[in-house]
Design a protein around this motif. Structure first.
Motif, PDB file in Angstrom:
ATOM      1  N   ASP A 100       0.851  -1.180   0.000  1.00  0.00           N
ATOM      2  CA  ASP A 100       0.000   0.000   0.000  1.00  0.00           C
ATOM      3  C   ASP A 100       0.892   1.237   0.000  1.00  0.00           C
ATOM      4  O   ASP A 100       2.129   1.137   0.038  1.00  0.00           O
ATOM      5  N   SER A 101       0.286   2.419  -0.071  1.00  0.00           N
ATOM      6  CA  SER A 101       1.102   3.631  -0.246  1.00  0.00           C
ATOM      7  C   SER A 101       2.054   3.918   0.917  1.00  0.00           C
ATOM      8  O   SER A 101       3.188   4.355   0.672  1.00  0.00           O
ATOM      9  N   PRO A 102       1.675   3.710   2.192  1.00  0.00           N
ATOM     10  CA  PRO A 102       2.685   3.916   3.246  1.00  0.00           C
ATOM     11  C   PRO A 102       3.910   3.024   3.058  1.00  0.00           C
ATOM     12  O   PRO A 102       5.052   3.484   3.244  1.00  0.00           O
ATOM     13  N   ALA A 103       3.682   1.763   2.692  1.00  0.00           N
ATOM     14  CA  ALA A 103       4.811   0.851   2.492  1.00  0.00           C
ATOM     15  C   ALA A 103       5.632   1.255   1.270  1.00  0.00           C
ATOM     16  O   ALA A 103       6.877   1.204   1.296  1.00  0.00           O
ATOM     17  N   VAL A 104       4.957   1.660   0.187  1.00  0.00           N
ATOM     18  CA  VAL A 104       5.671   2.059  -1.028  1.00  0.00           C
ATOM     19  C   VAL A 104       6.552   3.283  -0.754  1.00  0.00           C
ATOM     20  O   VAL A 104       7.715   3.337  -1.170  1.00  0.00           O
ATOM     21  N   ILE A 105       6.008   4.259  -0.045  1.00  0.00           N
ATOM     22  CA  ILE A 105       6.774   5.489   0.218  1.00  0.00           C
ATOM     23  C   ILE A 105       7.907   5.223   1.194  1.00  0.00           C
ATOM     24  O   ILE A 105       9.044   5.687   0.981  1.00  0.00           O
ATOM     25  N   ASN A 106       7.638   4.485   2.268  1.00  0.00           N
ATOM     26  CA  ASN A 106       8.718   4.176   3.214  1.00  0.00           C
ATOM     27  C   ASN A 106       9.826   3.371   2.546  1.00  0.00           C
ATOM     28  O   ASN A 106      11.013   3.543   2.860  1.00  0.00           O
ATOM     29  N   ASP A 107       9.470   2.500   1.615  1.00  0.00           N
ATOM     30  CA  ASP A 107      10.479   1.733   0.879  1.00  0.00           C
ATOM     31  C   ASP A 107      11.338   2.660   0.016  1.00  0.00           C
ATOM     32  O   ASP A 107      12.559   2.486  -0.070  1.00  0.00           O
ATOM     33  N   LEU A 108      10.712   3.648  -0.603  1.00  0.00           N
ATOM     34  CA  LEU A 108      11.466   4.628  -1.385  1.00  0.00           C
ATOM     35  C   LEU A 108      12.477   5.357  -0.518  1.00  0.00           C
ATOM     36  O   LEU A 108      13.608   5.628  -0.951  1.00  0.00           O
ATOM     37  N   LEU A 109      12.100   5.653   0.730  1.00  0.00           N
ATOM     38  CA  LEU A 109      12.959   6.448   1.607  1.00  0.00           C
ATOM     39  C   LEU A 109      14.096   5.642   2.227  1.00  0.00           C
ATOM     40  O   LEU A 109      15.080   6.231   2.685  1.00  0.00           O
ATOM     41  N   THR A 110      13.967   4.333   2.234  1.00  0.00           N
ATOM     42  CA  THR A 110      14.966   3.517   2.941  1.00  0.00           C
ATOM     43  C   THR A 110      15.754   2.581   2.043  1.00  0.00           C
ATOM     44  O   THR A 110      16.708   1.946   2.493  1.00  0.00           O
ATOM     45  N   SER A 111      15.347   2.481   0.759  1.00  0.00           N
ATOM     46  CA  SER A 111      16.029   1.540  -0.135  1.00  0.00           C
ATOM     47  C   SER A 111      15.990   2.083  -1.556  1.00  0.00           C
ATOM     48  O   SER A 111      15.326   1.532  -2.428  1.00  0.00           O
ATOM     49  N   ASN A 112      16.751   3.174  -1.779  1.00  0.00           N
ATOM     50  CA  ASN A 112      16.674   3.837  -3.082  1.00  0.00           C
ATOM     51  C   ASN A 112      17.987   3.876  -3.853  1.00  0.00           C
ATOM     52  O   ASN A 112      18.021   4.322  -4.993  1.00  0.00           O
ATOM     53  N   GLY A 113      19.073   3.458  -3.211  1.00  0.00           N
ATOM     54  CA  GLY A 113      20.353   3.409  -3.901  1.00  0.00           C
ATOM     55  C   GLY A 113      21.066   4.741  -4.021  1.00  0.00           C
ATOM     56  O   GLY A 113      22.189   4.796  -4.544  1.00  0.00           O
ATOM     57  N   VAL A 114      20.448   5.813  -3.542  1.00  0.00           N
ATOM     58  CA  VAL A 114      21.079   7.137  -3.573  1.00  0.00           C
ATOM     59  C   VAL A 114      21.407   7.599  -2.162  1.00  0.00           C
ATOM     60  O   VAL A 114      22.524   8.000  -1.859  1.00  0.00           O
ATOM     61  N   ASP A 115      20.405   7.556  -1.270  1.00  0.00           N
ATOM     62  CA  ASP A 115      20.589   7.882   0.137  1.00  0.00           C
ATOM     63  C   ASP A 115      19.539   7.109   0.913  1.00  0.00           C
ATOM     64  O   ASP A 115      18.357   7.451   0.896  1.00  0.00           O
ATOM     65  N   ASN A 116      19.964   6.062   1.599  1.00  0.00           N
ATOM     66  CA  ASN A 116      19.034   5.199   2.322  1.00  0.00           C
ATOM     67  C   ASN A 116      18.922   5.556   3.802  1.00  0.00           C
ATOM     68  O   ASN A 116      18.354   4.795   4.582  1.00  0.00           O
ATOM     69  N   THR A 117      19.446   6.723   4.192  1.00  0.00           N
ATOM     70  CA  THR A 117      19.493   7.099   5.607  1.00  0.00           C
ATOM     71  C   THR A 117      18.527   8.248   5.888  1.00  0.00           C
ATOM     72  O   THR A 117      18.933   9.325   6.316  1.00  0.00           O
ATOM     73  N   ASP A 118      17.260   8.006   5.618  1.00  0.00           N
ATOM     74  CA  ASP A 118      16.206   8.997   5.879  1.00  0.00           C
ATOM     75  C   ASP A 118      16.517  10.321   5.178  1.00  0.00           C
ATOM     76  O   ASP A 118      16.673  11.358   5.825  1.00  0.00           O
ATOM     77  N   PRO A 119      16.570  10.335   3.855  1.00  0.00           N
ATOM     78  CA  PRO A 119      17.031  11.521   3.121  1.00  0.00           C
ATOM     79  C   PRO A 119      16.146  12.752   3.283  1.00  0.00           C
ATOM     80  O   PRO A 119      16.645  13.879   3.248  1.00  0.00           O
ATOM     81  N   PHE A 120      14.821  12.564   3.482  1.00  0.00           N
ATOM     82  CA  PHE A 120      13.929  13.712   3.571  1.00  0.00           C
ATOM     83  C   PHE A 120      13.601  14.098   5.016  1.00  0.00           C
ATOM     84  O   PHE A 120      12.991  15.138   5.263  1.00  0.00           O
ATOM     85  N   GLY A 121      13.975  13.252   5.958  1.00  0.00           N
ATOM     86  CA  GLY A 121      13.733  13.581   7.357  1.00  0.00           C
ATOM     87  C   GLY A 121      12.325  13.279   7.827  1.00  0.00           C
ATOM     88  O   GLY A 121      11.859  13.857   8.815  1.00  0.00           O
ATOM     89  N   PHE A 122      11.622  12.359   7.156  1.00  0.00           N
ATOM     90  CA  PHE A 122      10.302  11.948   7.643  1.00  0.00           C
ATOM     91  C   PHE A 122      10.037  10.502   7.254  1.00  0.00           C
ATOM     92  O   PHE A 122      10.631   9.966   6.325  1.00  0.00           O
TER      93      PHE A 122
END
Length: 492
Positions: free
Chosen positions: A180-202
């Motif tokens: 679902d969308s919470p899982a999709v967005i959290n996955d983008l923030l934690t496993s993106n290959g550019v910055d996996n360390t909470d890049p946006f701060g939320f």
């Protein structure tokens, strides 16, 4: 307080049904037009032609699964193929068509949709590659992004793009694929290959909040809360979620609206941040972007115009901020072909009559008032609806022609409510409508000392005539007075 006598009021006026002869500017693609500003600013020089900001709405991640219909148009990739000159949200088919049409009508945006079956990319040279856009909108994605797609999104933002994320509540998997969308967005923030360390701060909270009306923080300078499309005072949650903010990970993260009883780093219903040279915004519910119209068979809800929030202004201001759209003719200021103006005739009733307004009064007495019992907000006169302690219906209406091509269309008025009725149960109501659609409703439980200013965006009616109507209805006992003053419709 109860009106002592009808005799102290001016005689009722016949309904005039006046249509204001406001000059409707013709929308041109990119004209060089003299910049006109509102009072208190300095008139600028001629505006030069500008390139529209390019916004790509996603439909590749299950945005129409189930009852969802998060598209600006069924014509994809180009909504203009459905209607090249949309006049209202129904000119395009989709539950977020009001969002798209409002942007299109400014003349400052070029909109496209990434169709179902497409792949999100960056730097490939494809026509719908993110490198060709200023902003990317992901409205409740229900399919997990691939590793390459997550990298593409992050590179796009890092290099200056704007990313608009819309989440929904936990367990909102509309296509039953396990995401679902919470899982999709959290996955983008934690496993993106550019910055996996909470890049946006939320991060997205895994909650299902059935209903709430988040309120905006007090910040008179924030461009999203105080943008060209109107002032943002609140939003709605109708089965949605919130965000946990982590300023230690990104000091630029900022909560703009909060769930009731929350502040600081918890319970943010809308937040903004930055990453690299780009900007990010995230909303905790898809209900506010839903305009209630769309494809046949979908169950939709009109959150866009819900009077409990200022959702249209929030969506449009955030879009402009993310696209870095500022200045005359580029969506952050006066739109192409727009002359700033105040369009209401007799806005403060200072003629001493209802001149310019269409008025009905079941008690036969005009609402226009100069009594010290209900003093004006400014000047000598106001409009005093109801207040008899008897079954009464008073109305005031005026039709204005809204020009096309403006960036902001704002209705504002000052309202004072006093009542002898219950403070907990609604008996007497004031309803505010635009072309029959309710913008807001107030009642005796909203009684308060002094006047309060109310503000609404009319951007969805750009290029049209709109009838604004105030209807006060009082029951048979215990008076409630709804007192209006300084009613304005400003375009700029």
């Amino acid at each position: 307080m109860t009106r002592a006598s009808k005799a102290v009021r001016p005689a009722a006026l016949a309904a005039t049904g006046l249509l204001l002869a406001a000059t409707a500017a013709t929308l041109q693609p990119h004209p060089a037009a003299a910049a006109t500003t509102t009072a208190g600013t300095t008139a600028g020089t001629a505006a030069t032609a500008t390139t529209p900001k390019r916004v790509l709405f996603d439909n590749s991640k299950g945005e129409t699964a189930g009852n969802a219909d998060w598209i600006v148009s069924t014509s994809q990739p180009d909504p203009l193929a459905q209607n090249a000159n949309p006049g209202s949200e129904t000119s395009w088919t989709g539950a977020i068509s009001a969002w798209g049409v409002a942007l299109q009508k400014t003349g400052a945006y070029s909109l496209k949709t990434l169709p179902a079956g497409s792949t999100i990319s960056y730097g490939t040279g494809a026509a719908l590659d993110l490198a060709n856009f200023d902003e990317f909108v992901l409205p409740e994605p229900n399919v997990r992004l691939s590793a390459a797609e997550k990298t593409a999104v992050m590179k796009f933002v890092q290099n200056g793009g704007g990313l608009f994320l819309v989440s929904d509540h936990n367990q909102s998997d509309r296509n039953n694929d396990g995401w679902d969308s919470p899982a999709v967005i959290n996955d983008l923030l934690t496993s993106n290959g550019v910055d996996n360390t909470d890049p946006f701060g939320f991060s997205v909270d895994l909650l299902n909040i059935t209903t709430d009306n988040p309120r905006a923080i007090t910040d008179t300078t924030d461009p999203v809360l105080n943008g060209a499309f109107g002032k943002v005072t609140g939003s709605i949650i109708r089965s949605g979620t919130t965000f946990t903010l982590k300023p230690a990970d990104n000091p630029n993260v900022k909560g703009l609206l909060y769930r009731t009883g929350y502040s600081g780093t918890t319970g943010a219903a809308f937040a903004t941040s930055t990453f690299g040279s780009g900007r990010v915004a995230i909303w905790g519910d898809s209900s506010p972007i839903d305009d209630g119209t769309g494809q046949s068979g979908n169950t939709l809800y009109n959150g866009w115009n819900d009077p409990a929030g200022t959702d249209a202004a929030l969506a449009l201001n955030a879009t402009a901020w993310l696209a870095k759209n500022s200045g005359t003719g580029t969506g952050g200021g006066t739109g192409s072909g727009c002359t700033a103006a105040q369009l209401i005739t007799n806005p403060g009733f200072e003629t001493g009559s209802a001149s310019g307004w269409s008025e009905t009064n079941s008690n036969g007495t005009s609402t226009v008032n100069s009594s010290s019992s209900e003093p004006a907000h400014s000047g000598s006169y106001d409009a005093w609806l109801d207040g008899y302690g008897a079954a009464t219906t008073d109305t005031l209406a005026q039709t204005v022609a809204l020009p096309a091509g403006c960036a902001a269309y704002t209705l504002s008025f000052w309202l004072h409510i006093d009542s002898a009725a219950s403070t907990t149960t609604a008996f007497d109501t004031l309803t505010v409508t635009a072309n029959g659609t309710t913008l807001a409703s107030y009642d005796n439980t909203d009684a308060a000392a002094g006047y309060q200013q109310r503000t609404f965006s009319l951007a969805g009616y750009a290029g049209q005539s709109v009838t604004l109507k105030f209807t006060g209805t009082e029951d048979y006992t215990k008076q409630t007075s709804f007192v209006l003053d300084d009613v304005n419709v400003n375009v700029s």
